[in-house]
Design an enzyme around this catalytic site. Sequence first.
Site, short mmCIF file in Angstrom:
data_model
loop_
_atom_site.label_atom_id
_atom_site.label_comp_id
_atom_site.label_asym_id
_atom_site.label_seq_id
_atom_site.Cartn_x
_atom_site.Cartn_y
_atom_site.Cartn_z
N ARG A 32 11.61 70.52 2.51
CA ARG A 32 10.52 70.74 1.55
C ARG A 32 11.07 71.31 0.24
O ARG A 32 11.96 72.18 0.26
CB ARG A 32 9.47 71.69 2.14
CG ARG A 32 8.84 71.12 3.39
CD ARG A 32 7.51 71.71 3.76
NE ARG A 32 7.11 71.16 5.05
CZ ARG A 32 6.59 69.94 5.24
NH1 ARG A 32 6.36 69.16 4.20
NH2 ARG A 32 6.30 69.51 6.45
N ASP A 33 10.52 70.81 -0.86
CA ASP A 33 10.90 71.33 -2.17
C ASP A 33 10.48 72.79 -2.27
O ASP A 33 9.37 73.17 -1.86
CB ASP A 33 10.25 70.50 -3.28
CG ASP A 33 10.91 70.73 -4.63
OD1 ASP A 33 11.56 69.81 -5.13
OD2 ASP A 33 10.77 71.85 -5.18
N ILE A 34 11.33 73.62 -2.84
CA ILE A 34 11.06 75.05 -2.94
C ILE A 34 9.90 75.33 -3.91
O ILE A 34 9.25 76.37 -3.82
CB ILE A 34 12.34 75.80 -3.38
CG1 ILE A 34 12.31 77.25 -2.98
CG2 ILE A 34 12.61 75.63 -4.88
CD1 ILE A 34 13.64 77.96 -3.12
N ASN A 91 15.14 61.26 -10.18
CA ASN A 91 15.59 61.48 -11.54
C ASN A 91 17.09 61.25 -11.57
O ASN A 91 17.83 61.87 -10.80
CB ASN A 91 15.26 62.91 -11.98
CG ASN A 91 13.77 63.15 -12.04
OD1 ASN A 91 13.03 62.34 -12.59
ND2 ASN A 91 13.31 64.25 -11.47
N GLU A 99 17.98 67.83 -12.37
CA GLU A 99 18.44 69.22 -12.40
C GLU A 99 19.55 69.49 -11.39
O GLU A 99 20.45 70.27 -11.66
CB GLU A 99 17.26 70.17 -12.13
CG GLU A 99 16.29 70.21 -13.32
CD GLU A 99 15.09 71.10 -13.07
OE1 GLU A 99 14.98 71.68 -11.98
OE2 GLU A 99 14.26 71.19 -13.98
N VAL A 100 19.44 68.89 -10.21
CA VAL A 100 20.43 69.15 -9.17
C VAL A 100 21.34 67.92 -9.05
O VAL A 100 20.86 66.82 -8.77
CB VAL A 100 19.75 69.45 -7.82
CG1 VAL A 100 20.79 69.68 -6.73
CG2 VAL A 100 18.83 70.66 -7.94
N HIS A 104 18.99 62.81 -4.88
CA HIS A 104 17.83 63.13 -4.04
C HIS A 104 16.64 62.30 -4.47
O HIS A 104 16.49 61.95 -5.64
CB HIS A 104 17.48 64.62 -4.09
CG HIS A 104 17.34 65.17 -5.48
ND1 HIS A 104 18.43 65.47 -6.26
CD2 HIS A 104 16.26 65.44 -6.23
CE1 HIS A 104 18.02 65.93 -7.43
NE2 HIS A 104 16.70 65.91 -7.44
N HIS A 106 12.48 62.35 -4.41
CA HIS A 106 11.28 63.16 -4.21
C HIS A 106 10.23 62.29 -3.52
O HIS A 106 9.98 61.15 -3.95
CB HIS A 106 10.69 63.60 -5.55
CG HIS A 106 11.56 64.51 -6.36
ND1 HIS A 106 11.34 65.87 -6.44
CD2 HIS A 106 12.63 64.25 -7.16
CE1 HIS A 106 12.24 66.41 -7.25
NE2 HIS A 106 13.04 65.45 -7.70
P1 5GP Z 1 15.40 67.17 -10.03
O1 5GP Z 1 14.85 67.70 -11.32
O2 5GP Z 1 16.90 67.34 -9.94
O3 5GP Z 1 14.96 65.77 -9.73
O4 5GP Z 1 14.73 68.02 -8.88
C1 5GP Z 1 15.32 69.13 -8.28
C2 5GP Z 1 14.32 69.72 -7.31
O5 5GP Z 1 15.00 70.61 -6.46
C3 5GP Z 1 13.19 70.51 -7.98
O6 5GP Z 1 11.94 69.93 -7.61
C4 5GP Z 1 13.37 71.92 -7.42
O7 5GP Z 1 12.15 72.57 -7.17
C5 5GP Z 1 14.16 71.69 -6.16
N1 5GP Z 1 15.03 72.80 -5.77
C6 5GP Z 1 15.92 73.46 -6.56
N2 5GP Z 1 16.56 74.41 -5.86
C7 5GP Z 1 16.09 74.31 -4.58
C8 5GP Z 1 16.39 75.04 -3.38
O8 5GP Z 1 17.24 75.94 -3.34
N3 5GP Z 1 15.71 74.67 -2.26
C9 5GP Z 1 14.79 73.66 -2.26
N4 5GP Z 1 14.16 73.39 -1.11
N5 5GP Z 1 14.48 72.97 -3.38
C10 5GP Z 1 15.12 73.29 -4.53
#
Ligand code: 5GP
Length: 124
Positions: A32-34, A91, A99-100, A104, A106
């Site tokens: 699950r997303d945090i 993304n 961001e990460v 991944h 969503h």
């Molecule tokens: P991006 O912008 O890279 O597509 O999405 C990164 C997602 O990772 C964001 O929705 C953010 O809430 C989620 N996220 C970032 N750090 C963590 C974490 O430590 N644990 C979990 N479960 N989700 C995270």
Amino acid sequence: MAYDPNNIFARILRGEIPNTTVYEDEHVLAFRDINPLTPTHVLVIPKGPYVDYDQFAAEASDAEIAALVRAVGKIARAEGVAEAGYRVLTNCGADAHQEVPHFHVHLFGGERLGHMLPKQMKAK
Ligand code: 5GP
């Protein structure tokens, strides 16, 4: 971009940071997303070190790609959103505001999601 083995999802895969796992197999982890944006907001990631969709699509094995695609469908059904509908989004890179830096997907669902790219989702 070179893969950073200390990115947050790599650390989750190594068990260094807790997560709420909803699915796992040989190639895939989903949790699950945090910071959930919808009632169902699951992140589906390959266990392999791929920075983004572009690298995954080019370099992952057919087995890894099939596992990830099938996992998304299984999770959607398990979460109870398959019938009403859901959204799958990734993304990729700076323009998409990734961001990460570990690939991944969503999985969003559980409510009406509106149009694909509402204006408020667009970065300034
Ligand atoms: P991006 O912008 O890279 O597509 O999405 C990164 C997602 O990772 C964001 O929705 C953010 O809430 C989620 N996220 C970032 N750090 C963590 C974490 O430590 N644990 C979990 N479960 N989700 C995270």
